[in-house]
Design an enzyme around this catalytic site. Structure first.
Site: not given
Length: 759
Positions: A176, A450
C-alpha cells in the site's frame, strides 16, 4: 487628469484576487488543522459496545452434557484438532475433551489460557484438571452475542502497533505505501502514476493515495473522486503528519481500514477482520492469511473470500509475489503459502443472532446511558444470557408449534429466568427467532386470562383466619351490574357450575365462578394491590373482570409476577445485565441482586401447594406427558376469551419460564393454555431444567389430614384423606367422623410424597 496605463489598472484586481485566495486558503488550512487536532485522537477510540453471554462455568459435578459442551465450544469458535496445542483448539474422544482455553479478562479477574482435560459422565462434569492437578472452578471465555453500534454500523477491535505481527506490517507497507516512512503524507510519484492512469482511461480510476491519505479519507472525507476532494485530502494528510508520529498514523490505519461487511455491521481493522474471516486472533495468523487481508484493502467486496473465494485467492497470491519482490519472504515460503487453502471461518455466527434478548439489553442500558456512550466508548457488557437455554427454548417452540399449528401463522414468545437471582437467561420474541422485528416478549400486550388468578388466591391466603386451602368456595353463577347498565356474567370453561369446591381445587381446576366470587369478596382494590406487590407494573384495571385476567400484559410482565411467586414472595427486578466495564477493563457499574419481601412466606407456601396441584391434578396435568413423574414443578395455565391467547407460567427448582402463543391479529387460535403454551413450557423444562422443585415447610406451619370432599379435619387412613399445609391455628374446626383407618385408604398424593411418605 492623471493618466493611468491600462496594464496598471488590471494588475491590482488580480493582486487582490490572489491575496483573497491566499487568505481563504489559509483559513481553510487553519480550519482543517483544528479539525484534525481536535478529533483525531477521539476517532481512534470510537468503539461500539460489546455484549457478552454468561461465561460457561466448569467444575466437577456441573450439570452439562457432552453434546452441549461441544456445541458451546463450536459457537465459541474452538477448532477441532487431533491434539489441542494452541489456545482456541479442542480435541474430543467421546465424552473426554482436551481443551486449550483462550483465557479472558473478566471484571477484576483474569482467567489464564491453559490446557485442560475434561470428562463428562451421566450429563455431569466428572473430571476437570490441568497440568497442576484438579481444577476447582474455571470459566470459558464468554460468547460475544452482539454489539451496540453507531448509526454507521462500524465495528472494530483495537490493537496496539507492537501487538501486530511484524510480517503483517511489512506486507501492508510493501503493497500500500512503500515510502511510508519517507514522505510527508503524500507521494508525488504515486499521484503522477495515478494521474497517468486517469488520463488513459478518461475518468478517475486511481488515486495514488498513501496510507496517511487513506486514513484521512476514511476518517473525514466522502468517497467521491473529485479534484477538490483530492486536494483537501493531500492538505489534511500533510497536517496529520505534522501533528502525529508515523507509528500513531500506522496504528490508526491498522484499526480503521475497512475490510468487509456482515449484514449491517461494517468490519473495520485487521484485528476484527482476523476473527471474522479466520476465527483467530491477529497474532496467530499464518503468512497466507496475512496476505489475504492485506490484499482485500484494494476491494473488500470484490475480494471477499466468503463470497468470491477464487478471486480472493488470486489477489492473495499477487500480494505474496510482492512480498518476494520486496525481500520480505523467500520464493519457497511464498510458494508454500500460495498453495495453502483459504482457511476461512466456516462456523455459523452467533453474534447478533438473538435480536429479542439484545433488544432487552438495549432498553435496560438506555435507562442509564446515552446512545453516544453505548456506541463510542468501547464498553463491555456482561449479561445473563445463556446460549444453551436459548437454544433449547427455540427448539421447544419450533417443535411444538409444528405439532399444533398447521397454518404456520401462530406466534409465540417466551421469557426464561433464574428465579433465585431474577436474571433473564433466554428470550424468544417470535416464531422467527432471528427476525429483529416486533418483540412479542416485551411488546405484545394481551389479556392474561387465568395467569392472574394466583393473585386473587394469594390475597385470600394472606388472611389465614378467613381463608385456607380447605375453605369451601361457591362455584355458582353470578351477575355483576356495571356502571353503564352492562352486566358482567362470567362462565366456567366447561360451561358448568360446580357448587361448593375447596379453595385449592378451585385454583387447580381454574374455576372462573369461584375465583370471581372470591375476588369480589376480597375487594378488587385488594387484588390490584397484590398484583402490584408481585411486580406487575403499568395500568391495572380495577374492574370485576380483573379477577379473570382483564387488562393488557406482556410475557415479561407475567415473568416479573411469577418471579416473585417462585422466589417465595421476594420481589426482585428482572435484569439482563450483570456488569459493565469500560474500554480499559475498569468496572463502571455492577447490577447486584436486589430484592424486597412483599408477600408473607406462609401465604406463598400455601399458593405453591395449589400451583403444584395445577400440574399434578388440574389444568396443567398434561405437562407430565413430557416431564418425569418424579419431577416437581408448579405453574398456571391461562386461556382468554375464544382461545385468543394461550398462556403458561411455571417454575422448577432452578428455572422459571413464561410462554405465550397467539396470533398477531388477535383472532382465535383454537388453543387453551394446556394445549398450546403448556406444551412448549413442558418440552423446554424436560430438556433444560436441572433441578426439581424442592420442598421445605416454613415455620408456624404444619401439615394436616383433610377430607378431600368436605374440607374437614380427618384421620390418616380415612377415605379421601389427603395431607395439606396450614398456618398453625388456621386448621378447619370441623372434624369428620373418621379418626383413623387403614393407610391403604389414604390418597397417596404427590404432596404426601414430599414428606417421604410420612406425615
Amino acid at each position: 487628469m492623471r493618466y493611468t496605463p491600462p496594464m496598471a489598472r488590471t494588475r491590482r484586481p488580480f493582486l487582490k484576487l490572489f491575496l483573497a485566495a491566499c487568505a481563504a486558503g489559509l483559513l481553510v488550512v487553519v480550519y482543517l488543522d483544528v479539525r484534525i487536532t481536535s478529533t483525531f485522537t477521539d476517532k481512534m477510540w470510537e468503539l461500539p459496545a460489546k455484549v457478552y453471554a454468561r461465561p460457561l462455568e466448569l467444575f466437577a459435578g456441573a450439570a452439562l452434557s457432552a453434546d452441549d459442551l461441544a456445541w458451546e465450544l463450536e459457537v465459541l469458535g474452538y477448532r477441532k484438532q487431533a491434539a489441542a496445542r494452541r489456545p482456541g483448539e479442542v480435541s474430543r474422544a467421546g465424552n473426554r475433551f482436551d481443551l486449550y482455553t483462550r483465557g479472558f479478562s473478566f471484571p477484576g479477574e483474569r482467567e489464564p489460557p491453559r490446557l485442560v482435560r475434561l470428562e463428562v459422565q451421566g450429563d455431569r462434569v466428572a473430571v476437570l484438571r490441568d497440568a497442576q492437578g484438579t481444577i476447582d472452578l474455571m470459566r470459558l471465555d464468554p460468547v460475544q452475542i452482539g454489539g451496540i453500534y453507531p448509526h454507521h454500523g462500524e465495528d472494530r477491535i483495537l490493537v496496539r502497533l507492537e501487538d501486530v505481527p511484524e510480517s503483517l506490517r511489512a506486507t501492508l507497507l510493501a503493497v500500500e505505501d512503500q515510502r511510508f516512512y519517507d514522505h510527508w503524507g503524500f507521494s508525488l510519484t504515486g499521484i503522477a502514476r495515478a494521474a497517468l492512469s486517469n488520463l488513459r482511461s478518461g475518468q478517475v480510476v486511481a488515486g495514488g493515495s498513501t496510507i496517511t491519505q487513506q486514513l484521512v479519507k476514511n476518517y473525514y472525507l466522502t468517497p467521491e473522486r473529485t479534484i477538490v476532494r483530492k486536494l483537501t485530502e493531500v492538505v489534511m494528510a500533510v497536517l496529520l503528519e505534522l501533528h502525529f508520529s508515523k507509528e500513531q498514523i500506522l496504528e490508526s490505519y491498522l484499526n480503521e481500514v475497512y475490510l468487509g461487511q456482515e449484514g449491517p455491521r461494517a468490519i473495520h481493522g485487521f484485528a476484527l477482520a482476523s476473527l471474522h474471516y479466520f476465527d483467530r486472533p491477529l497474532q496467530q495468523l499464518g503468512l497466507h492469511q496475512q496476505a489475504l487481508l492485506v490484499g482485500m484493502i484494494k476491494g473488500p467486496s470484490l475480494y471477499n473470500p466468503l463470497r468470491n473465494p477464487e478471486r480472493a485467492r488470486s489477489r492473495r497470491n499477487v500480494v505474496l509475489d510482492v512480498m518476494v519482490e520486496q525481500g520480505l519472504v523467500s520464493r519457497e515460503q511464498a510458494t508454500v503459502a500460495q498453495g495453502m487453502p483459504l482457511d476461512l471461518n466456516n462456523r455459523d455466527g452467533i453474534r447478533d443472532s438473538f435480536p429479542a434478548f439484545l433488544d432487552l439489553v438495549r432498553r435496560q442500558l438506555r435507562l442509564e446511558y446515552r446512545d453516544e456512550d453505548l456506541t463510542t466508548l468501547g464498553l463491555s457488557i456482561f449479561t445473563s444470557f445463556d446460549p444453551l437455554l436459548q437454544r433449547q427454548m427455540e427448539r421447544s417452540s419450533t417443535a411444538i408449534l409444528k405439532q399444533v399449528d398447521g397454518t404456520g401463522k401462530l406466534e409465540t414468545a417466551s421469557v426464561v429466568t433464574r428465579f433465585d437471582s431474577g436474571e433473564v437467561a433466554a428470550l424468544v420474541g417470535g416464531r422467527q427467532v432471528r427476525y429483529a422485528g416486533f418483540n412479542r416478549a416485551l411488546d405484545a400486550r394481551r389479556p392474561a386470562g387465568s395467569l392472574l388468578k394466583p393473585a386473587v388466591y394469594l390475597a385470600a391466603l394472606e388472611q389465614p383466619r378467613r381463608y385456607t386451602l380447605a375453605t369451601p368456595l361457591a362455584d355458582t353463577p353470578l351477575r355483576v351490574p356495571g356502571p353503564n347498565g352492562d352486566v358482567w356474567e362470567p362462565r366456567n370453561f366447561d360451561r358448568q357450575a360446580h357448587g361448593q369446591v375447596l379453595l385449592h381445587r378451585a385454583l387447580a381446576n381454574s374455576y372462573n365462578l369461584a375465583t370471581a366470587r372470591l375476588g369480589l369478596d376480597l375487594g378488587i382494590d385488594r387484588v390490584a394491590d397484590m398484583l402490584r406487590r408481585l411486580g406487575v407494573e403499568g395500568d391495572i384495571p380495577e374492574v370485576p373482570a380483573l379477577t379473570l385476567g382483564a387488562g393488557e400484559y406482556s410475557p415479561m410482565d407475567m415473568a416479573a409476577m411469577y418471579q416473585t411467586i417462585a422466589a417465595g414472595g421476594f420481589r426482585m427486578p428482572l435484569r439482563s445485565i450483570r456488569e459493565i466495564v469500560d474500554a480499559d477493563g475498569e468496572p463502571l457499574r455492577r447490577y447486584p441482586l436486589e430484592y424486597d419481601r412483599t408477600v408473607s412466606l406462609q401465604a406463598m407456601h400455601l399458593l405453591h401447594y395449589a400451583l403444584r396441584e395445577v400440574l399434578r391434578e388440574g389444568t396443567g396435568r398434561g405437562a407430565y406427558a413430557y416431564l418425569d413423574n418424579s419431577f416437581q414443578a408448579a405453574g398456571k395455565t391461562g386461556t382468554t376469551n375464544e382461545g385468543r391467547d394461550s398462556w403458561f407460567a411455571g417454575f422448577s427448582g432452578d428455572l422459571l419460564a413464561v410462554t405465550w402463543v397467539g396470533r398477531d391479529d388477535n383472532s382465535a387460535t383454537g388453543l387453551t393454555g394446556s394445549t398450546g403454551a403448556l406444551k412448549i413450557w413442558s418440552h423446554f423444562m424436560a430438556n433444560a431444567s436441572q433441578r426439581s422443585l424442592g420442598y421445605r415447610m416454613p415455620e408456624d406451619m404444619q401439615p394436616q389430614w383433610i377430607d378431600s370432599a368436605t374440607g374437614y379435619v380427618t384421620g390418616e387412613g380415612c377415605p379421601g384423606a389427603r395431607l395439606m399445609p396450614f398456618v398453625i391455628g388456621s386448621e378447619p374446626r370441623q372434624r369428620s367422623q373418621c379418626s383413623g383407618g387403614s393407610k391403604s385408604s389414604t390418597i397417596r398424593d404427590w404432596f404426601q410424597s414430599l414428606f417421604g411418605g410420612n406425615s
